[in-house]
Design a protein around this motif. Structure first.
Motif, PDB file in Angstrom:
ATOM      1  N   UNK A  41       0.837  -1.205   0.000  1.00 58.81           N
ATOM      2  CA  UNK A  41       0.000   0.000   0.000  1.00 58.81           C
ATOM      3  C   UNK A  41       0.870   1.253   0.000  1.00 58.81           C
ATOM      4  N   UNK A  42       1.918   1.250   0.799  1.00 58.62           N
ATOM      5  CA  UNK A  42       2.817   2.416   0.851  1.00 58.62           C
ATOM      6  C   UNK A  42       3.463   2.662  -0.497  1.00 58.62           C
ATOM      7  N   UNK A  43       3.867   1.596  -1.175  1.00 60.27           N
ATOM      8  CA  UNK A  43       4.472   1.753  -2.504  1.00 60.27           C
ATOM      9  C   UNK A  43       3.471   2.335  -3.489  1.00 60.27           C
ATOM     10  N   UNK A  44       2.217   1.922  -3.376  1.00 61.62           N
ATOM     11  CA  UNK A  44       1.196   2.468  -4.270  1.00 61.62           C
ATOM     12  C   UNK A  44       0.909   3.934  -3.992  1.00 61.62           C
ATOM     13  N   UNK A  45       0.827   4.285  -2.709  1.00 60.73           N
ATOM     14  CA  UNK A  45       0.565   5.683  -2.354  1.00 60.73           C
ATOM     15  C   UNK A  45       1.704   6.609  -2.773  1.00 60.73           C
ATOM     16  N   UNK A  46       2.916   6.055  -2.816  1.00 61.41           N
ATOM     17  CA  UNK A  46       4.075   6.866  -3.199  1.00 61.41           C
ATOM     18  C   UNK A  46       3.977   7.360  -4.637  1.00 61.41           C
ATOM     19  N   UNK A  47       3.117   6.742  -5.433  1.00 59.02           N
ATOM     20  CA  UNK A  47       2.951   7.180  -6.821  1.00 59.02           C
ATOM     21  C   UNK A  47       2.133   8.457  -6.932  1.00 59.02           C
ATOM     22  N   UNK A  48       1.351   8.711  -5.887  1.00 57.43           N
ATOM     23  CA  UNK A  48       0.460   9.880  -5.925  1.00 57.43           C
ATOM     24  C   UNK A  48       1.210  11.113  -5.433  1.00 57.43           C
ATOM     25  N   UNK A  49       1.057  12.211  -6.123  1.00 61.11           N
ATOM     26  CA  UNK A  49       1.797  13.436  -5.795  1.00 61.11           C
ATOM     27  C   UNK A  49       1.047  14.352  -4.844  1.00 61.11           C
ATOM     28  N   UNK A  50      -0.196  13.997  -4.493  1.00 58.89           N
ATOM     29  CA  UNK A  50      -0.947  14.863  -3.586  1.00 58.89           C
ATOM     30  C   UNK A  50      -0.285  14.903  -2.215  1.00 58.89           C
TER      31      UNK A  50
ATOM     32  N   UNK B  95       2.539   6.415 -18.826  1.00 58.91           N
ATOM     33  CA  UNK B  95       3.240   7.534 -18.208  1.00 58.91           C
ATOM     34  C   UNK B  95       3.584   7.264 -16.745  1.00 58.91           C
ATOM     35  N   UNK B  96       2.875   6.341 -16.153  1.00 53.79           N
ATOM     36  CA  UNK B  96       3.052   6.081 -14.723  1.00 53.79           C
ATOM     37  C   UNK B  96       4.127   5.015 -14.503  1.00 53.79           C
ATOM     38  N   UNK B  97       4.935   5.212 -13.470  1.00 55.41           N
ATOM     39  CA  UNK B  97       6.021   4.272 -13.170  1.00 55.41           C
ATOM     40  C   UNK B  97       5.566   3.306 -12.063  1.00 55.41           C
ATOM     41  N   UNK B  98       5.254   2.093 -12.475  1.00 58.75           N
ATOM     42  CA  UNK B  98       4.773   1.079 -11.525  1.00 58.75           C
ATOM     43  C   UNK B  98       5.878   0.144 -11.051  1.00 58.75           C
ATOM     44  N   UNK B  99       7.109   0.423 -11.441  1.00 63.84           N
ATOM     45  CA  UNK B  99       8.202  -0.492 -11.110  1.00 63.84           C
ATOM     46  C   UNK B  99       8.339  -0.687  -9.598  1.00 63.84           C
ATOM     47  N   UNK B 100       8.235   0.415  -8.846  1.00 60.99           N
ATOM     48  CA  UNK B 100       8.384   0.323  -7.401  1.00 60.99           C
ATOM     49  C   UNK B 100       7.294  -0.515  -6.757  1.00 60.99           C
ATOM     50  N   UNK B 101       6.061  -0.323  -7.229  1.00 57.50           N
ATOM     51  CA  UNK B 101       4.937  -1.093  -6.677  1.00 57.50           C
ATOM     52  C   UNK B 101       5.092  -2.568  -6.996  1.00 57.50           C
ATOM     53  N   UNK B 102       5.419  -2.869  -8.232  1.00 54.00           N
ATOM     54  CA  UNK B 102       5.554  -4.270  -8.634  1.00 54.00           C
ATOM     55  C   UNK B 102       6.727  -4.938  -7.926  1.00 54.00           C
ATOM     56  N   UNK B 103       7.824  -4.200  -7.777  1.00 54.98           N
ATOM     57  CA  UNK B 103       8.977  -4.761  -7.066  1.00 54.98           C
ATOM     58  C   UNK B 103       8.619  -5.053  -5.608  1.00 54.98           C
ATOM     59  N   UNK B 104       7.848  -4.156  -5.010  1.00 54.06           N
ATOM     60  CA  UNK B 104       7.417  -4.369  -3.628  1.00 54.06           C
ATOM     61  C   UNK B 104       6.493  -5.571  -3.537  1.00 54.06           C
ATOM     62  N   UNK B 105       5.607  -5.735  -4.516  1.00 52.10           N
ATOM     63  CA  UNK B 105       4.712  -6.884  -4.524  1.00 52.10           C
ATOM     64  C   UNK B 105       5.497  -8.186  -4.618  1.00 52.10           C
ATOM     65  N   UNK B 106       6.522  -8.211  -5.469  1.00 55.56           N
ATOM     66  CA  UNK B 106       7.350  -9.411  -5.600  1.00 55.56           C
ATOM     67  C   UNK B 106       8.076  -9.700  -4.287  1.00 55.56           C
ATOM     68  N   UNK B 107       8.647  -8.648  -3.698  1.00 54.31           N
ATOM     69  CA  UNK B 107       9.375  -8.834  -2.447  1.00 54.31           C
ATOM     70  C   UNK B 107       8.447  -9.306  -1.327  1.00 54.31           C
ATOM     71  N   UNK B 108       7.242  -8.709  -1.254  1.00 54.28           N
ATOM     72  CA  UNK B 108       6.283  -9.100  -0.225  1.00 54.28           C
ATOM     73  C   UNK B 108       5.812 -10.536  -0.441  1.00 54.28           C
ATOM     74  N   UNK B 109       5.556 -10.886  -1.699  1.00 57.29           N
ATOM     75  CA  UNK B 109       5.131 -12.249  -1.993  1.00 57.29           C
ATOM     76  C   UNK B 109       6.199 -13.266  -1.652  1.00 57.29           C
TER      77      UNK B 109
END
Length: 291
Positions: A44-53, A212-226
């Motif tokens: 969840x933290x990795x996903x929220x990090x994509x948002x600039x708000x 345009x969106x960089x999902x690498x961090x989220x996907x890497x976190x998902x792999x690591x968590x899994x």
């Protein structure tokens, strides 16, 4: 006699088994739920990090704070120790109860007063290795009426009860758990590969200008968590260990069925219980350092 058909049930075992088994299940539940939640929050933290708000940044801080609190709680309470110690005591108490009830070593047929005293002494010694006292509380081990009744039966009754209620039931449990863990191991391997494939496609999409969106961090976190979750559950390791234990008990069953005298019976019961003990020893050793 009902014991002939079903052998000893959990309710027939000493209070020491019940207390340790209950503590172990509670410890396992707390530990597994804590690890699962912590890994989910990391994703969840990795996903929220994509948002600039600005509010998203606050949310990320809250998520990390929650992860820290879970980590501190697990380290302070150490529920995994209650899980492991409780399971060790419960399995050992169950083994001693079966050995006593069917006259296996070290409780072969003899002076019954001395044998019962030896059983209580062996059970009390189990507590000496327990570091987490909440595992057993005030529970103690005693010979139950069901145990005493089964022990007072002739060899054929004890053999039938032991083969059905202990060896057969344990073998079936190992076989079913081996199949379940193997299926789960395959599922997790496929899921992680799937996430990695998505990562490749997402990277190619960015190169091609499609995304345009960089999902690498989220996907890497998902792999690591899994991978961390799969390592915590150790499905492949358990599948192999349970399969081996089930095969050992099949061999033990054949040897037990061929026994014709009390002396040989006592030795064969001891060998069968050692097979169960080896599996649990390997399980506990594999759990060391999982967190």
């Amino acid at each position: 006699m009902d014991l002939l058909n079903r052998g000893l049930q959990d309710d027939d075992l000493p209070a020491l088994f019940t207390a340790a088994d209950t503590a172990s299940m509670h410890g396992q539940r707390e530990y597994v739920h804590g690890v699962r939640l912590r890994l989910l929050l990391a994703v969840v933290a990795a996903g929220l990090a994509l948002v600039t708000w600005k509010t998203a940044a606050v949310a990320v801080a809250v998520v990390f704070a929650a992860m820290l609190l879970i980590d501190l709680r697990l380290r302070a309470r150490r529920p995994e120790e209650v899980w492991y110690d409780g399971r060790a005591v419960a399995e050992s108490a169950k083994s001693l109860a079966w050995r006593y009830s069917v006259a296996g070593l070290p409780f072969a047929i003899g002076d019954e007063v001395e044998v019962e005293r030896r059983f209580v002494g062996e059970s009390e010694r189990l507590l000496g290795d327990v570091q987490t006292r909440e595992v057993v509380g005030a529970a103690r081990s005693e010979v139950t009426e069901a145990m005493r009744g089964l022990r007072g039966s002739d060899l054929e009754v004890r053999r039938a009860a032991y083969l059905a209620g202990r060896v057969g039931a344990q073998r079936d449990w190992y076989a079913s758990r081996a199949a379940l863990n193997e299926a789960r191991a395959r599922w997790w391997r496929a899921a992680l590969v799937g996430v990695e494939v998505v990562g490749v496609l997402v990277a190619l999409g960015r190169v091609a200008g499609i995304l345009d969106i960089d999902l690498a961090g989220v996907l890497a976190t998902m792999v690591a968590a899994g991978a961390a979750w799969s390592g915590t559950r150790q499905h492949s390791t358990l599948a192999r260990a349970y399969t081996f234990a089930a095969e050992e008990l099949v061999i033990a069953r054949g040897r037990l069925a061929a026994v014709a005298d009390e002396e040989s019976w006592a030795r064969e019961v001891n060998d069968a219980e050692e097979a169960v003990s080896r599996e649990h020893t390997m399980w506990r050793a594999s759990r060391s350092g999982t967190w």
